[in-house]
Design an enzyme around this catalytic site. Structure first.
Site, PDB file in Angstrom:
ATOM      1  N   LYS A   1      65.066  38.119  25.087  1.00 49.25           N
ATOM      2  CA  LYS A   1      64.239  38.248  23.884  1.00 49.25           C
ATOM      3  C   LYS A   1      62.894  37.531  24.065  1.00 49.25           C
ATOM      4  O   LYS A   1      61.832  38.066  23.728  1.00 49.25           O
ATOM      5  CB  LYS A   1      64.983  37.643  22.684  1.00 49.25           C
ATOM      6  CG  LYS A   1      64.157  37.524  21.430  1.00 49.25           C
ATOM      7  CD  LYS A   1      63.828  38.891  20.865  1.00 49.25           C
ATOM      8  CE  LYS A   1      62.749  38.829  19.817  1.00 49.25           C
ATOM      9  NZ  LYS A   1      62.453  40.118  19.219  1.00 49.25           N
TER      10      LYS A   1
ATOM     11  N   CYS B   1      55.993  36.946  15.564  1.00 47.98           N
ATOM     12  CA  CYS B   1      56.832  37.047  16.767  1.00 47.98           C
ATOM     13  C   CYS B   1      56.027  36.794  18.036  1.00 47.98           C
ATOM     14  O   CYS B   1      56.245  35.811  18.734  1.00 47.98           O
ATOM     15  CB  CYS B   1      57.467  38.424  16.847  1.00 47.98           C
ATOM     16  SG  CYS B   1      58.328  38.851  15.345  1.00 47.98           S
TER      17      CYS B   1
HETATM   18  N1  SAJ Z   1      48.392  43.944  19.413  1.00 47.23           N
HETATM   19  C1  SAJ Z   1      47.229  44.077  20.143  1.00 47.23           C
HETATM   20  N2  SAJ Z   1      47.169  45.042  21.117  1.00 47.23           N
HETATM   21  C2  SAJ Z   1      48.231  45.852  21.378  1.00 47.23           C
HETATM   22  C3  SAJ Z   1      49.430  45.704  20.646  1.00 47.23           C
HETATM   23  C4  SAJ Z   1      49.488  44.738  19.662  1.00 47.23           C
HETATM   24  O1  SAJ Z   1      46.245  43.355  19.938  1.00 47.23           O
HETATM   25  O2  SAJ Z   1      48.087  46.715  22.253  1.00 47.23           O
HETATM   26  C5  SAJ Z   1      48.484  42.920  18.363  1.00 47.23           C
HETATM   27  C6  SAJ Z   1      48.787  43.510  16.975  1.00 47.23           C
HETATM   28  O3  SAJ Z   1      47.603  43.973  16.345  1.00 47.23           O
HETATM   29  C7  SAJ Z   1      49.398  42.316  16.285  1.00 47.23           C
HETATM   30  C8  SAJ Z   1      50.164  41.607  17.409  1.00 47.23           C
HETATM   31  O4  SAJ Z   1      49.610  42.092  18.617  1.00 47.23           O
HETATM   32  O5  SAJ Z   1      48.421  41.438  15.772  1.00 47.23           O
HETATM   33  C9  SAJ Z   1      51.660  41.842  17.399  1.00 47.23           C
HETATM   34  O6  SAJ Z   1      51.958  43.197  17.103  1.00 47.23           O
HETATM   35  P1  SAJ Z   1      53.055  44.030  17.916  1.00 47.23           P
HETATM   36  O7  SAJ Z   1      53.066  45.404  17.428  1.00 47.23           O
HETATM   37  O8  SAJ Z   1      52.844  43.836  19.376  1.00 47.23           O
HETATM   38  O9  SAJ Z   1      54.405  43.258  17.625  1.00 47.23           O
HETATM   39  P2  SAJ Z   1      55.258  42.802  16.327  1.00 47.23           P
HETATM   40  O10 SAJ Z   1      55.047  41.351  16.144  1.00 47.23           O
HETATM   41  O11 SAJ Z   1      55.040  43.690  15.157  1.00 47.23           O
HETATM   42  O12 SAJ Z   1      56.743  43.107  16.888  1.00 47.23           O
HETATM   43  C10 SAJ Z   1      57.160  42.555  18.137  1.00 47.23           C
HETATM   44  C11 SAJ Z   1      57.866  43.653  18.936  1.00 47.23           C
HETATM   45  N3  SAJ Z   1      58.099  43.189  20.319  1.00 47.23           N
HETATM   46  C12 SAJ Z   1      57.717  43.917  21.378  1.00 47.23           C
HETATM   47  O13 SAJ Z   1      57.145  44.983  21.275  1.00 47.23           O
HETATM   48  C13 SAJ Z   1      58.039  43.363  22.719  1.00 47.23           C
HETATM   49  C14 SAJ Z   1      59.184  44.003  18.253  1.00 47.23           C
HETATM   50  O14 SAJ Z   1      59.919  44.937  19.039  1.00 47.23           O
HETATM   51  C15 SAJ Z   1      60.016  42.736  18.044  1.00 47.23           C
HETATM   52  O15 SAJ Z   1      61.244  43.041  17.385  1.00 47.23           O
HETATM   53  C16 SAJ Z   1      59.207  41.799  17.172  1.00 47.23           C
HETATM   54  O16 SAJ Z   1      58.005  41.463  17.881  1.00 47.23           O
HETATM   55  C17 SAJ Z   1      60.037  40.547  16.900  1.00 47.23           C
HETATM   56  O17 SAJ Z   1      60.535  40.430  15.751  1.00 47.23           O
HETATM   57  O18 SAJ Z   1      60.256  39.751  17.811  1.00 47.23           O
END
Ligand code: SAJ
Length: 428
Positions: free
Chosen positions: A203, A257
Site C-alpha cells: 500500500k 493519501c
Molecule cells: N495528481 C497530479 N498529476 C497526476 C495525477 C494526480 O498532479 O497525474 C494530483 C491530483 O491532482 C491530486 C493528487 O495528485 O492533487 C492525488 O490524486 P490521485 O488521483 O493521484 O490520488 P487520490 O489521493 O485521489 O487516490 C490515491 C490512489 N492511489 C493510487 O492511484 C496509487 C487511490 O487508488 C488510493 O486508494 C488512494 O490514493 C488512497 O486512499 O490511498
C-alpha cells in the site's frame, strides 16, 4: 461472515458498508461522530461520491444497515479509520487502537479483524498483539487478523471497490482464508494472498510510486517552462514509448493519501527514502512555483496598465471533478494569493466545492463557472482540470467554444494543469 462491523464510516468505511450490505451481509456501522450517525441513519450520505445517495437511502430503507456508536458482536470487524500524521509527520495510530479497544469488548472465538487503514509496516502485528493482550484470546488460534489495504479512487469508489484486485496480508493462513471469504462476497477483482508486512508495504509503495511519478512530471514542467516549451507535449510523446508512463504536472499534490503516505515510509526508513523525500519536496513546492508565476504576471500587468489585475482562480478542490478540498494545493494557492492585496484582486470559483466548506477562508467565491463575467478579469488562473473547464473549450453548441476562445485570447492565462494544452498528435 454473516455479521460484519465496519468501524469508521468515512470515504472507505461507508462505501464498503454499502457494498457489503448490497451483497447480503448484515452490516453494523460504527462511527464516533453523532452528526454523521444521524445523517447516515436518515439515508443521507455525509460524503460526496457518485451514486452514494441512492445506494445508502435504499439499504437504510430496507433496514439492511445502520450506524451507531455502540459496537455489536460480529463475525468480522473491519477497521477503516483515518491514520493522519502529526505535526512532525509521524503517523498517528490512535484511531486504529481506539477501534481495537472497542473490538476487545466484543471479541469472540473465531472472529476475524481486518485492517484497511493505511499504516506503517508492522502495525497489523501490533494490532494482533494488542487484541491478544487485552482480550485473553490467542491470535492465530482463537481469533484472526488480516491487513487488506483499500485502493479505491475517490470519484470511482463503487466501481473500484468491486473491480480492483485486492492484496490480503494475513498474520497466518487461516486469517488469509477468512479474509478471502469476506471479500469474495463482493469483490470481482482477484484476491492475492500474502503476509501482513508485505501487504502493508505494498500500500505504501503504491502511493509513493504515484507521488514520485507526479514529482517527475512537475520537474519536467519546470524544465520546460525555463525554455518555453510545452511540458504536456513532451510527456505525451515520451509516453508513446512502450515502457514509459509519466503522469501529469499540476499545481501540487493534495488529498489525504498521496501527500501523506510516503511519510509513513520516510519516518520508518529515514536512510533509504531519499527519492521519496525529494519527491515530497518537489510536489510540496509546486504551489509556490504557481504563486510566483501569478505574482510575476501581476507585476508585469501593473507596470503596463498602472492598475492591479483582477484575477479569477478556477478550481479549488484537490483534484478534478470532486468537491473534496482536503490538503488541496489549489486552495493553498488561492489563500496565499488572496493575501497579496497590493498586487492583485482575487476571486475564486469551483463548480463542485460547496460555499459552506470554504466560508472560513475569506475568499470571494463564485459557485458556478462565471461565464458571463469572464470578460471582467485580466488573469484567468486554472488550478484544477475540471471536465467542465475542458468541455467549454471543446463544445461547439451555439458556438460557445468560439466565444470562449475569443475571450481567452484576450486574457492572461495561467494553466499549470494543461487545460489549454491540446498537444499535437504525431500523426498530424
Ligand atoms: N495528481 C497530479 N498529476 C497526476 C495525477 C494526480 O498532479 O497525474 C494530483 C491530483 O491532482 C491530486 C493528487 O495528485 O492533487 C492525488 O490524486 P490521485 O488521483 O493521484 O490520488 P487520490 O489521493 O485521489 O487516490 C490515491 C490512489 N492511489 C493510487 O492511484 C496509487 C487511490 O487508488 C488510493 O486508494 C488512494 O490514493 C488512497 O486512499 O490511498
Amino acid at each position: 461472515m454473516e455479521k460484519v462491523s465496519i468501524i469508521g464510516l468515512g470515504y472507505i468505511g461507508l462505501p464498503t458498508a454499502i457494498v457489503a450490505s448490497q451483497n447480503n451481509i448484515k452490516v453494523f456501522g460504527l462511527e464516533i461522530d453523532d452528526k454523521k450517525i444521524d445523517l447516515i441513519n436518515n439515508g443521507i450520505s455525509p460524503i460526496e461520491e457518485p451514486s452514494i445517495k441512492d445506494y445508502l437511502s435504499k439499504i437504510i430503507k430496507e433496514k439492511k444497515f445502520f450506524a451507531s456508536k455502540t459496537i455489536q458482536e460480529s463475525d468480522c470487524f473491519v477497521i477503516a479509520v483515518p491514520t493522519p500524521f502529526d505535526k512532525n509527520k509521524n503517523p498517528d495510530l490512535s484511531f486504529v487502537f481506539n477501534a481495537a479497544k472497542n473490538i476487545v469488548t466484543k471479541l469472540k472465538k473465531n472472529n476475524l479483524i481486518i485492517l484497511e487503514s493505511t499504516v506503517p509496516v508492522g502495525t497489523t502485528e501490533k494490532l494482533a498483539n494488542f487484541l491478544e493482550e487485552h482480550s485473553g484470546l490467542k491470535a492465530k488460534k482463537e481469533f484472526f487478523v488480516a491487513y487488506c489495504p483499500e485502493r479505491v479512487l475517490p470519484g470511482k469508489i463503487f466501481h473500484e471497490i468491486v473491480n480492483n484486485d485486492r492484496v490480503i496480508g494475513g498474520i497466518c493462513d487461516k486469517s488469509c482464508e477468512l479474509a478471502q471469504k469476506f471479500y469474495k462476497k463482493f469483490v470481482k477483482g482477484k484476491l492475492h494472498v500474502t503476509s501482513d508486512k508485505i501487504a502493508e508495504m505494498v500500500k505504501l509503495v503504491e502511493n509513493s510510486s504515484r507521488d514520485i511519478q507526479i514529482a517527475l512530471a512537475n520537474q519536467i514542467s519546470s524544465m520546460c517552462d525555463e525554455i518555453n516549451i510545452n511540458p504536456f507535449d513532451v510527456i505525451k510523446f515520451a509516453n508513446m514509448h512502450p515502457r514509459v508512463n509519466i503522469l501529469q504536472p499540476g499545481c501540487g499534490v493534495g488529498g489525504h493519501c498521496i501527500s501523506v503516505d510516503p511519510w509513513f515510509l520516510i519516518r520508518s526508513f529515514p536512510q533509504n527514502t531519499e527519492l521519496l523525500q525529494t519527491a515530497r519536496k518537489i510536489n510540496n513546492n509546486k504551489p509556490n512555483i504557481v504563486i510566483n508565476k501569478v505574482i510575476k504576471k501581476a507585476s508585469d500587468f501593473i507596470s503596463k496598465n498602472k492598475r492591479k489585475p483582477k484575477v479569477l482562480a478556477l478550481g479549488l478542490s484537490f483534484k478534478p471533478d470532486i468537491d473534496d478540498i482536503r490538503e488541496s494545493p489549489a486552495l493553498k494557492i488561492a489563500q496565499k494569493l488572496n493575501k497579496k492585496t497590493d498586487l492583485l484582486d482575487l476571486s475564486v470559483s469551483d463548480p463542485f466545492v460547496k460555499k459552506e466548506d470554504i466560508k472560513n477562508y475569506n475568499l470571494n467565491h463564485k459557485q458556478d463557472f462565471p461565464s458571463r463575467d469572464l470578460e471582467n478579469y485580466d488573469i484567468l488562473l486554472f488550478l484544477v482540470k475540471h471536465s467542465e473547464y475542458k468541455s467549454i473549450l471543446n463544445t461547439s453548441i451555439l458556438n460557445t467554444s468560439i466565444i470562449f476562445k475569443n475571450i481567452f485570447n484576450k486574457k492572461i492565462i495561467i494553466d499549470p494543469c494543461g487545460i489549454f494544452s491540446h498537444s499535437v498528435d504525431p500523426a498530424d
